[in-house]
Design an enzyme around this catalytic site. Structure first.
Site, PDB file in Angstrom:
ATOM      1  N   HIS A 106      -1.040  -4.978   3.999  1.00 53.28           N
ATOM      2  CA  HIS A 106      -1.430  -6.108   3.166  1.00 53.28           C
ATOM      3  C   HIS A 106      -0.300  -6.341   2.162  1.00 53.28           C
ATOM      4  CE1 HIS A 106      -6.052  -5.821   3.913  1.00 53.28           C
ATOM      5  NE2 HIS A 106      -5.357  -5.554   5.003  1.00 53.28           N
ATOM      6  N   GLU A 108      -0.101  -6.384  -1.122  1.00 52.95           N
ATOM      7  CA  GLU A 108      -0.005  -5.407  -2.214  1.00 52.95           C
ATOM      8  C   GLU A 108       0.497  -4.063  -1.699  1.00 52.95           C
ATOM      9  OE1 GLU A 108      -3.804  -7.885  -3.015  1.00 52.95           O
ATOM     10  OE2 GLU A 108      -2.618  -7.212  -1.303  1.00 52.95           O
ATOM     11  N   CYS A 138      -8.265  -6.916  -1.947  1.00 47.93           N
ATOM     12  CA  CYS A 138      -9.422  -6.471  -1.171  1.00 47.93           C
ATOM     13  C   CYS A 138      -9.768  -5.028  -1.564  1.00 47.93           C
ATOM     14  CB  CYS A 138      -9.108  -6.551   0.325  1.00 47.93           C
ATOM     15  SG  CYS A 138      -7.913  -5.315   0.876  1.00 47.93           S
ATOM     16  N   CYS A 141      -6.861  -2.529  -0.888  1.00 52.14           N
ATOM     17  CA  CYS A 141      -5.712  -2.724  -1.765  1.00 52.14           C
ATOM     18  C   CYS A 141      -6.017  -2.308  -3.205  1.00 52.14           C
ATOM     19  CB  CYS A 141      -5.247  -4.175  -1.723  1.00 52.14           C
ATOM     20  SG  CYS A 141      -4.429  -4.604  -0.182  1.00 52.14           S
TER      21      CYS A 141
END
Length: 215
Positions: A106, A108, A138, A141
């Site tokens: 992702h 991040e 999310c 993350c």
């Protein structure tokens, strides 16, 4: 005879409209990057507004978000910024599908991994760094961000269906305890940048969500 001819003309007119509409629709579908190109131009032409503290960093996340979408990934970008100087220390973007499938990458995660691999510290070394992301983190993350020790996180667009910040109280107690006193909230950036963040992620999410279900 005349009525038949007029009826034929009317039929031909509407048939032409139908065919033209279909061709236009197919042309749009054949050039899916068109909307991304427009968003990219909006980003390139945007001038940071001094009334909004986070505009400069927000622009960086959007540049990364568009790059991610163009590569066939979710249109989400992130960056680590030195809070005192405003210097961008690390950039990252979603790379789940391209260049090959990586469930952990992702935006991040990509940003934090890149920074940690470069610094190679024995303990978290993020003092004075702020994480910006184009979409609300999310659950996965947010847990990574907490573990990384980042004390301030600002996101451009909320994610009501997948974000974890607005559900922070639903985290296990240990995560809430570690994150005490830290800041996770919407960025103070121009409304136009928030709008672009929403549009970039929506551009890719429908198709890729279906792809994840099939994997």
């Amino acid at each position: 005879m005349r009525k038949s001819f007029l009826a034929f003309l009317v039929f031909g007119f509407f048939a032409s409209l139908l065919i033209f509409g279909t061709m236009t629709s197919h042309a749009g579908a054949a050039n899916p990057s068109t909307s991304l190109d427009k968003l990219e131009k909006r980003i390139a032409s945007f001038k940071p507004d001094q009334r909004y503290r986070d505009d400069k960093a927000a622009l960086v996340t959007l540049q990364e978000a568009v790059a991610a979408a163009k590569e066939g990934n979710y249109g989400i970008g992130a960056c680590l910024v030195n809070e005192k100087t405003g210097e961008v220390i690390q950039r990252g973007r979603n790379r789940i599908f391209s260049p090959y499938f990586r469930s952990d990458l992702h935006a991040e995660m990509d940003t934090l991994t890149g920074y940690e691999q470069r610094v190679k510290a024995q303990t978290p070394k993020v003092e004075g760094l702020v994480l910006y992301t184009s979409l609300e983190p999310c659950p996965m993350c947010l847990a990574r961000i907490i573990t990384a020790g980042v004390k301030k996180v600002y996101y451009l667009a909320p994610d009501p269906s997948g974000g974890m910040v607005h559900l922070f109280k639903n985290l296990p107690p240990i995560w809430q305890k570690i994150a005490e006193g830290r800041i996770y909230e919407p960025a103070q950036c121009s409304p136009e940048l928030k709008d672009i963040a929403n549009k970039v992620v929506k551009y890719s999410s429908k198709m890729l969500d279906e792809r994840l279900k099939k994997e």
